[in-house]
Design a protein around this motif. Structure first.
Motif, PDB file in Angstrom:
ATOM      1  N   THR A   1       0.837  -1.208   0.000  1.00  0.00           N
ATOM      2  CA  THR A   1       0.000   0.000   0.000  1.00  0.00           C
ATOM      3  C   THR A   1       0.866   1.250   0.000  1.00  0.00           C
ATOM      4  O   THR A   1       2.055   1.167   0.287  1.00  0.00           O
ATOM      5  CB  THR A   1      -0.909   0.000   1.243  1.00  0.00           C
ATOM      6  OG1 THR A   1      -1.617   1.231   1.303  1.00  0.00           O
ATOM      7  CG2 THR A   1      -0.120  -0.150   2.533  1.00  0.00           C
TER       8      THR A   1
ATOM      9  N   TYR B   1     -15.411   2.898   6.837  1.00  0.00           N
ATOM     10  CA  TYR B   1     -14.087   3.426   6.476  1.00  0.00           C
ATOM     11  C   TYR B   1     -12.996   2.528   7.044  1.00  0.00           C
ATOM     12  O   TYR B   1     -13.105   2.033   8.174  1.00  0.00           O
ATOM     13  CB  TYR B   1     -13.988   4.848   7.034  1.00  0.00           C
ATOM     14  CG  TYR B   1     -12.610   5.401   7.293  1.00  0.00           C
ATOM     15  CD1 TYR B   1     -11.724   5.650   6.242  1.00  0.00           C
ATOM     16  CD2 TYR B   1     -12.196   5.703   8.590  1.00  0.00           C
ATOM     17  CE1 TYR B   1     -10.462   6.187   6.494  1.00  0.00           C
ATOM     18  CE2 TYR B   1     -10.940   6.242   8.849  1.00  0.00           C
ATOM     19  CZ  TYR B   1     -10.080   6.479   7.790  1.00  0.00           C
ATOM     20  OH  TYR B   1      -8.846   7.010   8.036  1.00  0.00           O
ATOM     21  N   GLY B   2     -11.985   2.279   6.226  1.00  0.00           N
ATOM     22  CA  GLY B   2     -10.869   1.466   6.702  1.00  0.00           C
ATOM     23  C   GLY B   2      -9.678   1.643   5.794  1.00  0.00           C
ATOM     24  O   GLY B   2      -9.667   2.511   4.918  1.00  0.00           O
TER      25      GLY B   2
ATOM     26  N   ALA C   1     -13.479   4.301  -0.773  1.00  0.00           N
ATOM     27  CA  ALA C   1     -13.381   5.638  -1.365  1.00  0.00           C
ATOM     28  C   ALA C   1     -14.630   6.387  -0.931  1.00  0.00           C
ATOM     29  O   ALA C   1     -15.620   5.761  -0.536  1.00  0.00           O
ATOM     30  CB  ALA C   1     -13.326   5.529  -2.890  1.00  0.00           C
ATOM     31  N   PRO C   2     -14.603   7.737  -1.021  1.00  0.00           N
ATOM     32  CA  PRO C   2     -15.781   8.486  -0.562  1.00  0.00           C
ATOM     33  C   PRO C   2     -17.010   8.214  -1.425  1.00  0.00           C
ATOM     34  O   PRO C   2     -16.920   8.228  -2.653  1.00  0.00           O
ATOM     35  CB  PRO C   2     -15.359   9.952  -0.703  1.00  0.00           C
ATOM     36  CG  PRO C   2     -13.918   9.963  -1.037  1.00  0.00           C
ATOM     37  CD  PRO C   2     -13.516   8.610  -1.499  1.00  0.00           C
TER      38      PRO C   2
ATOM     39  N   ASN D   1      -5.928   2.556  -5.338  1.00  0.00           N
ATOM     40  CA  ASN D   1      -5.057   3.665  -4.966  1.00  0.00           C
ATOM     41  C   ASN D   1      -3.984   3.898  -6.023  1.00  0.00           C
ATOM     42  O   ASN D   1      -3.368   2.955  -6.513  1.00  0.00           O
ATOM     43  CB  ASN D   1      -4.361   3.366  -3.643  1.00  0.00           C
ATOM     44  CG  ASN D   1      -5.340   3.391  -2.482  1.00  0.00           C
ATOM     45  OD1 ASN D   1      -6.525   3.585  -2.697  1.00  0.00           O
ATOM     46  ND2 ASN D   1      -4.838   3.199  -1.285  1.00  0.00           N
TER      47      ASN D   1
ATOM     48  N   ILE E   1      -7.621   8.106  -5.294  1.00  0.00           N
ATOM     49  CA  ILE E   1      -8.365   6.843  -5.265  1.00  0.00           C
ATOM     50  C   ILE E   1      -9.313   6.842  -6.459  1.00  0.00           C
ATOM     51  O   ILE E   1     -10.244   7.635  -6.531  1.00  0.00           O
ATOM     52  CB  ILE E   1      -9.142   6.641  -3.948  1.00  0.00           C
ATOM     53  CG1 ILE E   1      -8.183   6.756  -2.743  1.00  0.00           C
ATOM     54  CG2 ILE E   1      -9.804   5.254  -3.934  1.00  0.00           C
ATOM     55  CD1 ILE E   1      -8.828   6.465  -1.394  1.00  0.00           C
TER      56      ILE E   1
ATOM     57  N   ILE F   1     -14.747  12.130   6.638  1.00  0.00           N
ATOM     58  CA  ILE F   1     -13.435  12.276   6.000  1.00  0.00           C
ATOM     59  C   ILE F   1     -13.543  13.459   5.039  1.00  0.00           C
ATOM     60  O   ILE F   1     -14.405  13.446   4.149  1.00  0.00           O
ATOM     61  CB  ILE F   1     -13.058  10.999   5.191  1.00  0.00           C
ATOM     62  CG1 ILE F   1     -13.141   9.738   6.054  1.00  0.00           C
ATOM     63  CG2 ILE F   1     -11.692  11.139   4.531  1.00  0.00           C
ATOM     64  CD1 ILE F   1     -12.054   9.570   7.063  1.00  0.00           C
TER      65      ILE F   1
ATOM     66  N   ARG G   1      -7.227  14.206   2.426  1.00  0.00           N
ATOM     67  CA  ARG G   1      -6.083  13.364   2.771  1.00  0.00           C
ATOM     68  C   ARG G   1      -4.837  14.226   2.858  1.00  0.00           C
ATOM     69  O   ARG G   1      -4.654  15.108   2.019  1.00  0.00           O
ATOM     70  CB  ARG G   1      -5.830  12.315   1.672  1.00  0.00           C
ATOM     71  CG  ARG G   1      -6.977  11.395   1.461  1.00  0.00           C
ATOM     72  CD  ARG G   1      -6.787  10.529   0.214  1.00  0.00           C
ATOM     73  NE  ARG G   1      -8.103  10.111  -0.239  1.00  0.00           N
ATOM     74  CZ  ARG G   1      -8.561  10.235  -1.485  1.00  0.00           C
ATOM     75  NH1 ARG G   1      -7.787  10.746  -2.426  1.00  0.00           N
ATOM     76  NH2 ARG G   1      -9.766   9.847  -1.791  1.00  0.00           N
TER      77      ARG G   1
ATOM     78  N   TYR H   1      -0.535   6.367  -6.532  1.00  0.00           N
ATOM     79  CA  TYR H   1       0.382   7.281  -5.862  1.00  0.00           C
ATOM     80  C   TYR H   1       1.050   8.169  -6.883  1.00  0.00           C
ATOM     81  O   TYR H   1       1.838   7.703  -7.703  1.00  0.00           O
ATOM     82  CB  TYR H   1       1.396   6.492  -5.026  1.00  0.00           C
ATOM     83  CG  TYR H   1       0.634   5.782  -3.957  1.00  0.00           C
ATOM     84  CD1 TYR H   1       0.234   6.457  -2.816  1.00  0.00           C
ATOM     85  CD2 TYR H   1       0.158   4.501  -4.166  1.00  0.00           C
ATOM     86  CE1 TYR H   1      -0.584   5.854  -1.889  1.00  0.00           C
ATOM     87  CE2 TYR H   1      -0.660   3.890  -3.239  1.00  0.00           C
ATOM     88  CZ  TYR H   1      -1.024   4.568  -2.113  1.00  0.00           C
ATOM     89  OH  TYR H   1      -1.856   3.976  -1.204  1.00  0.00           O
TER      90      TYR H   1
ATOM     91  N   ASP I   1      -5.412  10.382   6.650  1.00  0.00           N
ATOM     92  CA  ASP I   1      -6.694  10.963   6.246  1.00  0.00           C
ATOM     93  C   ASP I   1      -6.982  12.164   7.136  1.00  0.00           C
ATOM     94  O   ASP I   1      -6.557  12.217   8.293  1.00  0.00           O
ATOM     95  CB  ASP I   1      -7.819   9.923   6.370  1.00  0.00           C
ATOM     96  CG  ASP I   1      -7.666   8.826   5.338  1.00  0.00           C
ATOM     97  OD1 ASP I   1      -7.545   9.158   4.146  1.00  0.00           O
ATOM     98  OD2 ASP I   1      -7.628   7.632   5.712  1.00  0.00           O
TER      99      ASP I   1
HETATM  100  P1  AMP Z   1      -5.898   1.391   1.016  1.00  0.00           P
HETATM  101  O1  AMP Z   1      -4.526   1.884   1.144  1.00  0.00           O
HETATM  102  O2  AMP Z   1      -6.213   0.827  -0.312  1.00  0.00           O
HETATM  103  O3  AMP Z   1      -6.241   0.503   2.086  1.00  0.00           O
HETATM  104  O4  AMP Z   1      -6.838   2.659   1.074  1.00  0.00           O
HETATM  105  C1  AMP Z   1      -7.242   3.207   2.285  1.00  0.00           C
HETATM  106  C2  AMP Z   1      -7.740   4.603   2.088  1.00  0.00           C
HETATM  107  O5  AMP Z   1      -8.991   4.582   1.402  1.00  0.00           O
HETATM  108  C3  AMP Z   1      -8.034   5.300   3.389  1.00  0.00           C
HETATM  109  O6  AMP Z   1      -6.881   5.797   4.027  1.00  0.00           O
HETATM  110  C4  AMP Z   1      -8.981   6.392   2.925  1.00  0.00           C
HETATM  111  O7  AMP Z   1      -8.245   7.466   2.360  1.00  0.00           O
HETATM  112  C5  AMP Z   1      -9.755   5.703   1.822  1.00  0.00           C
HETATM  113  N1  AMP Z   1     -11.087   5.257   2.251  1.00  0.00           N
HETATM  114  C6  AMP Z   1     -11.498   4.019   2.613  1.00  0.00           C
HETATM  115  N2  AMP Z   1     -12.812   4.030   2.919  1.00  0.00           N
HETATM  116  C7  AMP Z   1     -13.246   5.300   2.742  1.00  0.00           C
HETATM  117  C8  AMP Z   1     -14.501   5.963   2.865  1.00  0.00           C
HETATM  118  N3  AMP Z   1     -15.608   5.318   3.209  1.00  0.00           N
HETATM  119  N4  AMP Z   1     -14.540   7.297   2.615  1.00  0.00           N
HETATM  120  C9  AMP Z   1     -13.447   7.967   2.258  1.00  0.00           C
HETATM  121  N5  AMP Z   1     -12.239   7.407   2.089  1.00  0.00           N
HETATM  122  C10 AMP Z   1     -12.141   6.083   2.324  1.00  0.00           C
END
Ligand code: AMP
Ligand code: MLC
Length: 513
Positions: A171, A308-309, A286-287, A417, A412, A403, A406, A419, A391
């Motif tokens: 990640t 969210y996670g 994602a949002p 994701n 996203i 949220i 970031r 970068y 975040d």
């Molecule tokens: P990852 O590195 O793929 O696990 O992506 C995690 C990132 O996805 C988090 O740090 C958030 O920026 C974003 N994310 C996950 N769920 C949500 C959500 N419901 N709303 C906004 N952002 C989210």
């Protein structure tokens, strides 16, 4: 199983229904439907785990997997847990330079890839010291299953502690290179148990599983949810909105990234009647735009539950399951039980409800650290042990988190994701490029889309579409900018830093016209 065995497979196995002949997984998009019973899962994962055991690998060996989604690929994940090694899933879109980095960094003992990629993947793997490379194809052919067929179909799960590694998920990477987030059996099990309660999982549930299984959402949140409930999954190897909408009447639970909801809204078959058996729609990764949240309520009569996670923490917050009216669009809900969520300012000071700051978290779900990056790991935790998510958000008086952005430079797109630093690295290496800036701009389907702004070297001529075409040969397709602009210079502030916010503002309407 030994009472203090924390092997995640053992916990999932204990939740299988008494009737092992019942269907655990039905495939939705194979030539004819395939039905896998709970006994098939138990026996298939035993044979794969026995194959892994027969290799006599060192403890906690990494097993890297880049294969198309299939039930056998899920069984391979479960078998790696069962054998007590470390699962390392890789996006199927990754190309040679990306795979070379992951294999070089993780030093897997075993690599499993699609047969069509065996030539180049095995070459990279053998050069990196990997001893075993198997193939696994969507149609259930390949050397992995050929070899497993000779193995016994019973297997005792390896003894593992809660703190032992179960998976590494690559990640982020503000410097352009991914970090491997190390997740333990305890991280994954505690989160699966919390979600089991929080979302009211039942044996009678049927989950439509249409997400890829190389990320947290599809691999852990969705699969663990169904397995730990002993509930059936309807298995789509890829997301096709029409096909998924057609099967909604049989289902009770669906999980998706916002793009999946946007695309389902385009289907005439999405009606209240089609959703009448559904009890839960979950969105995350994602949002979710308020517009989509509201449109879904109007079209189906159901309120999407947004949670969210992230890879480093699995799930952190969730809107309430009950009452449905307590789910608030635009928020990701309060912290899950046992999870701590706080918002702190730039100086590390706690902020009152309503104030915007950095989201910090802790709990049994928070990862063990970045693979072979102790310094980086240390930087991402506060002195009192909270993980800095990167975040930016705010808590309200009821503890609901919103949220708002970031602090990490991350795009996203459709739940994947991207970068900017990584893409800029590839662009800057191209002949004639002086520098570049990669940004995310609003996109109606993907939420955000990748755009590159490139400055040529003096006297060089650049062509945006040629840059895109060259990138397509090098990196995963979802990372390739949807638009490349060639400009004379990038906007900079007085400190000389590129002002990406100005570029984002300039191009914000690109895909919305
Ligand atoms: P990852 O590195 O793929 O696990 O992506 C995690 C990132 O996805 C988090 O740090 C958030 O920026 C974003 N994310 C996950 N769920 C949500 C959500 N419901 N709303 C906004 N952002 C989210
Ligand atoms: C595909 N394409 C994308 C894209 N997916 N472009 C930008 N962003 C994406 N996400 C492009 C391809 O490059 C290709 O372009 C074209 O679309 C068709 O490719 P495809 O593979 O056929 O696309 P499709 O099957 O339609 O895929 C779209 C999708 C997929 C939305 C179904 O992206 C997807 O499954 N996303 C879910 C990702 C996910 O599971 N995230 C969870 C992360 S876990 P071209 O030009 O090459 O033809 C996480 C933690 C948490 O974040 O909280 O859950």
């Amino acid at each position: 199983m030994h009472a203090d065995n924390h092997n995640l497979y053992a916990a999932l196995r204990a939740a299988f229904p008494a009737d092992l002949e019942a269907t655990a997984i039905e495939t939705a998009d194979t030539a004819t439907p395939l039905f896998y019973s709970w006994r098939d899962l138990e026996r298939g994962t035993a044979m794969l785990a026995n194959l892994i055991d027969s290799l006599a690998l060192p403890p906690a060996s990494r097993i890297a997997v880049q294969t198309e989604k299939s039930v056998e690929a899920l069984m391979l994940y479960l078998a790696v847990l069962r054998a007590g090694h470390v699962f390392l899933p890789l996006n199927t879109a990754y190309q040679a330079s990306e795979i070379e980095y992951f294999i070089g960094n993780a030093e897997p003992a075993v690599v499993v890839c699609a047969g069509k990629n065996f030539g180049w993947v095995s070459k990279l793997a053998f050069l990196a010291g990997t001893k075993h490379v198997y193939t696994l194809n969507e149609d259930r052919t390949g050397t992995l299953l050929d070899r497993a067929a000779f193995q016994g179909d019973t297997h005792t799960p390896a003894q593992r502690g809660a703190d032992d590694l179960a998976a590494i998920l690559y990640t982020s990477g503000t410097t352009g290179r991914s970090k491997g987030a190390m997740l333990t059996h305890g991280n994954l099990l505690s989160n699966a148990q919390v979600l089991h309660q929080a979302w009211g999982w039942q044996r009678s549930d049927m989950l439509i599983h249409a997400l890829p299984i190389f990320h947290v959402h599809g691999l852990f949140v969705a699969s663990h949810g169904a397995l730990l409930a002993g509930a059936k999954m309807l298995w789509f190897s890829r997301f096709e909105p029409r096909a998924v909408a057609a099967r909604l009447p049989e289902a009770t639970v669906f999980m998706g990234v916002p793009t999946l909801y946007v695309r389902l809204l385009g289907e005439a078959a999405l009606t209240p009647a089609a959703c009448s058996g559904m009890r839960l729609f979950v969105s995350g990764s994602a949002p979710l735009l308020l517009e989509t949240f509201k449109a879904w309520q109007v079209r189906t009569g159901h309120t999407i539950l947004e949670r969210y996670g992230m890879s480093e923490t699995v799930m952190l917050t969730s809107n309430p399951y009950r009452p449905e009216a307590a789910r608030r669009g635009g928020t990701v809900g309060p912290a899950l039980p046992g999870v701590g969520v706080r918002v702190h300012g730039d100086q590390g000071q706690p902020l009152p409800p309503g104030d915007i700051g950095g989201v910090e978290v802790r709990g049994p779900n928070v990862f063990k650290g970045y693979w072979r990056m102790p310094e980086k790991t240390k930087e991402e935790f506060t002195a009192d042990g909270w993980f800095k998510t990167g975040d930016v958000g705010k808590l309200d008086a009821q503890g609901y988190l919103t949220i708002v952005g970031r602090s990490k430079d991350l795009i996203i797109s459709g739940g994947y994701n991207v970068y900017p630093a990584e893409i800029e690295g590839y662009v800057n290496d191209m002949p004639g490029v002086a520098e570049s800036a990669v940004i995310g701009v609003p996109h109606p389907d993907f939420g955000e889309a990748v755009v590159a702004v490139v400055v040529p070297k003096p006297a060089a001529t650049l062509d945006g579409s040629a840059i895109s075409a060259a990138l397509k040969q090098q990196i995963a397709n979802f990372k390739v900018p949807k638009q490349v602009y060639v400009v004379d210079e990038l906007p900079r502030n007085t400190m000389g830093k590129v002002q990406k916010n100005l570029l984002r503002e300039q191009h914000k309407a690109l895909f919305l016209r």
